[in-house]
Design a protein around this motif. Structure first.
Motif, PDB file in Angstrom:
ATOM      1  N   MET A   1       7.734   1.308  24.519  1.00 13.12           N
ATOM      2  CA  MET A   1       7.063   0.140  23.950  1.00 13.12           C
ATOM      3  C   MET A   1       8.119  -0.787  23.332  1.00 13.12           C
ATOM      4  N   PRO A   2       7.802  -2.071  23.260  1.00 12.82           N
ATOM      5  CA  PRO A   2       8.762  -3.033  22.720  1.00 12.82           C
ATOM      6  C   PRO A   2       8.791  -3.031  21.196  1.00 12.82           C
ATOM      7  N   VAL A   3       9.828  -3.649  20.692  1.00 16.19           N
ATOM      8  CA  VAL A   3       9.940  -3.840  19.249  1.00 16.19           C
ATOM      9  C   VAL A   3       9.014  -4.977  18.863  1.00 16.19           C
ATOM     10  N   GLU A   4       8.156  -4.734  17.864  1.00 19.25           N
ATOM     11  CA  GLU A   4       7.176  -5.724  17.421  1.00 19.25           C
ATOM     12  C   GLU A   4       7.153  -5.782  15.900  1.00 19.25           C
ATOM     13  N   SER A   5       6.596  -6.860  15.384  1.00 16.42           N
ATOM     14  CA  SER A   5       6.376  -6.975  13.942  1.00 16.42           C
ATOM     15  C   SER A   5       5.071  -6.287  13.592  1.00 16.42           C
ATOM     16  N   HIS A   6       5.056  -5.567  12.477  1.00 15.10           N
ATOM     17  CA  HIS A   6       3.877  -4.834  12.027  1.00 15.10           C
ATOM     18  C   HIS A   6       3.607  -5.128  10.561  1.00 15.10           C
ATOM     19  N   LEU A   7       2.332  -5.145  10.217  1.00 22.36           N
ATOM     20  CA  LEU A   7       1.904  -5.247   8.830  1.00 22.36           C
ATOM     21  C   LEU A   7       1.551  -3.848   8.358  1.00 22.36           C
ATOM     22  N   ILE A   8       2.166  -3.443   7.263  1.00 27.56           N
ATOM     23  CA  ILE A   8       1.892  -2.143   6.660  1.00 27.56           C
ATOM     24  C   ILE A   8       1.261  -2.408   5.306  1.00 27.56           C
ATOM     25  N   ARG A   9       0.033  -1.977   5.129  1.00 24.26           N
ATOM     26  CA  ARG A   9      -0.694  -2.158   3.860  1.00 24.26           C
ATOM     27  C   ARG A   9      -0.570  -0.865   3.075  1.00 24.26           C
ATOM     28  N   VAL A  10      -0.019  -0.975   1.873  1.00 29.21           N
ATOM     29  CA  VAL A  10       0.189   0.172   0.998  1.00 29.21           C
ATOM     30  C   VAL A  10      -1.014   0.295   0.061  1.00 29.21           C
ATOM     31  N   ALA A  11      -1.451   1.521  -0.177  1.00 22.97           N
ATOM     32  CA  ALA A  11      -2.602   1.775  -1.044  1.00 22.97           C
ATOM     33  C   ALA A  11      -2.308   1.311  -2.472  1.00 22.97           C
ATOM     34  N   ASP A  12      -3.355   0.872  -3.154  1.00 28.06           N
ATOM     35  CA  ASP A  12      -3.198   0.411  -4.534  1.00 28.06           C
ATOM     36  C   ASP A  12      -2.730   1.524  -5.468  1.00 28.06           C
ATOM     37  N   ASN A  13      -3.086   2.760  -5.155  1.00 26.58           N
ATOM     38  CA  ASN A  13      -2.707   3.875  -6.030  1.00 26.58           C
ATOM     39  C   ASN A  13      -1.461   4.613  -5.535  1.00 26.58           C
ATOM     40  N   ALA A  14      -0.698   4.008  -4.634  1.00 23.73           N
ATOM     41  CA  ALA A  14       0.523   4.626  -4.119  1.00 23.73           C
ATOM     42  C   ALA A  14       1.579   4.695  -5.219  1.00 23.73           C
ATOM     43  N   THR A  15       2.263   5.820  -5.272  1.00 24.66           N
ATOM     44  CA  THR A  15       3.315   6.012  -6.272  1.00 24.66           C
ATOM     45  C   THR A  15       4.616   5.398  -5.767  1.00 24.66           C
ATOM     46  N   PRO A  16       5.536   5.116  -6.683  1.00 27.55           N
ATOM     47  CA  PRO A  16       6.836   4.581  -6.242  1.00 27.55           C
ATOM     48  C   PRO A  16       7.561   5.510  -5.262  1.00 27.55           C
ATOM     49  N   SER A  17       7.422   6.816  -5.426  1.00 31.81           N
ATOM     50  CA  SER A  17       8.086   7.738  -4.499  1.00 31.81           C
ATOM     51  C   SER A  17       7.445   7.678  -3.109  1.00 31.81           C
ATOM     52  N   GLN A  18       6.124   7.432  -3.027  1.00 35.82           N
ATOM     53  CA  GLN A  18       5.472   7.276  -1.729  1.00 35.82           C
ATOM     54  C   GLN A  18       5.956   6.001  -1.036  1.00 35.82           C
ATOM     55  N   ILE A  19       6.090   4.921  -1.789  1.00 37.39           N
ATOM     56  CA  ILE A  19       6.576   3.658  -1.227  1.00 37.39           C
ATOM     57  C   ILE A  19       8.016   3.821  -0.756  1.00 37.39           C
ATOM     58  N   GLU A  20       8.822   4.517  -1.540  1.00 36.59           N
ATOM     59  CA  GLU A  20      10.203   4.785  -1.144  1.00 36.59           C
ATOM     60  C   GLU A  20      10.244   5.608   0.146  1.00 36.59           C
ATOM     61  N   GLY A  21       9.320   6.568   0.277  1.00 37.91           N
ATOM     62  CA  GLY A  21       9.237   7.377   1.489  1.00 37.91           C
ATOM     63  C   GLY A  21       8.894   6.548   2.715  1.00 37.91           C
ATOM     64  N   ILE A  22       8.000   5.580   2.541  1.00 37.48           N
ATOM     65  CA  ILE A  22       7.633   4.687   3.643  1.00 37.48           C
ATOM     66  C   ILE A  22       8.852   3.880   4.089  1.00 37.48           C
ATOM     67  N   LEU A  23       9.577   3.335   3.127  1.00 34.71           N
ATOM     68  CA  LEU A  23      10.752   2.528   3.449  1.00 34.71           C
ATOM     69  C   LEU A  23      11.853   3.367   4.094  1.00 34.71           C
ATOM     70  N   LYS A  24      12.025   4.615   3.641  1.00 31.88           N
ATOM     71  CA  LYS A  24      13.034   5.497   4.237  1.00 31.88           C
ATOM     72  C   LYS A  24      12.700   5.805   5.691  1.00 31.88           C
ATOM     73  N   VAL A  25      11.409   6.026   5.991  1.00 32.68           N
ATOM     74  CA  VAL A  25      11.006   6.286   7.370  1.00 32.68           C
ATOM     75  C   VAL A  25      11.263   5.054   8.230  1.00 32.68           C
ATOM     76  N   LEU A  26      10.964   3.878   7.706  1.00 30.65           N
ATOM     77  CA  LEU A  26      11.221   2.649   8.460  1.00 30.65           C
ATOM     78  C   LEU A  26      12.692   2.529   8.841  1.00 30.65           C
ATOM     79  N   VAL A  27      13.563   2.815   7.892  1.00 35.82           N
ATOM     80  CA  VAL A  27      14.999   2.735   8.157  1.00 35.82           C
ATOM     81  C   VAL A  27      15.425   3.820   9.144  1.00 35.82           C
ATOM     82  N   SER A  28      14.876   5.024   9.002  1.00 34.21           N
ATOM     83  CA  SER A  28      15.279   6.137   9.866  1.00 34.21           C
ATOM     84  C   SER A  28      14.859   5.941  11.327  1.00 34.21           C
ATOM     85  N   ILE A  29      13.785   5.195  11.573  1.00 34.48           N
ATOM     86  CA  ILE A  29      13.350   4.950  12.960  1.00 34.48           C
ATOM     87  C   ILE A  29      13.995   3.688  13.536  1.00 34.48           C
ATOM     88  N   GLY A  30      14.892   3.082  12.781  1.00 32.90           N
ATOM     89  CA  GLY A  30      15.584   1.886  13.264  1.00 32.90           C
ATOM     90  C   GLY A  30      14.828   0.604  12.998  1.00 32.90           C
TER      91      GLY A  30
END
Length: 88
Positions: A1-30
């Motif tokens: 599949m091609p590289v595309e722009s995506h909207l990721i909606r984070v839950a209102d009750n997400a903790t800072p460590s969960q948000i950091e985990g999301i960003l780390k996964v984004l970086v790890s998948i390129g």
């Protein structure tokens, strides 16, 4: 599949460590984070990896975004000094 722009909606009750985990996964998948605003992230990554992001704790929605050839403007916050008009 091609590289595309995506909207990721984070839950209102997400903790800072969960948000950091999301960003780390984004970086790890390129992926590349384009915009972060409130509880939303716009990132560019391969569509094959969208399921990985959806399964992360704290993620509500992951969906493709199409800007229809429009450039995304850089938002610059400027504070102007208001002149003092009070009588002394």
């Amino acid at each position: 599949m091609p590289v595309e722009s995506h909207l990721i909606r984070v839950a209102d009750n997400a903790t800072p460590s969960q948000i950091e985990g999301i960003l780390k996964v984004l970086v790890s998948i390129g992926g590349r984070v384009e915009v972060v605003a409130n509880k939303s992230i716009i990132a560019t990554f391969n569509s094959d990896h969208s399921e990985i992001i959806k399964r992360k704790p704290g993620v509500l929605v992951v969906g493709g975004v199409n800007f229809r050839g429009r450039a995304v403007r850089k938002v610059v916050k400027r504070i102007s000094k208001v002149p003092d008009t009070s009588d002394k």
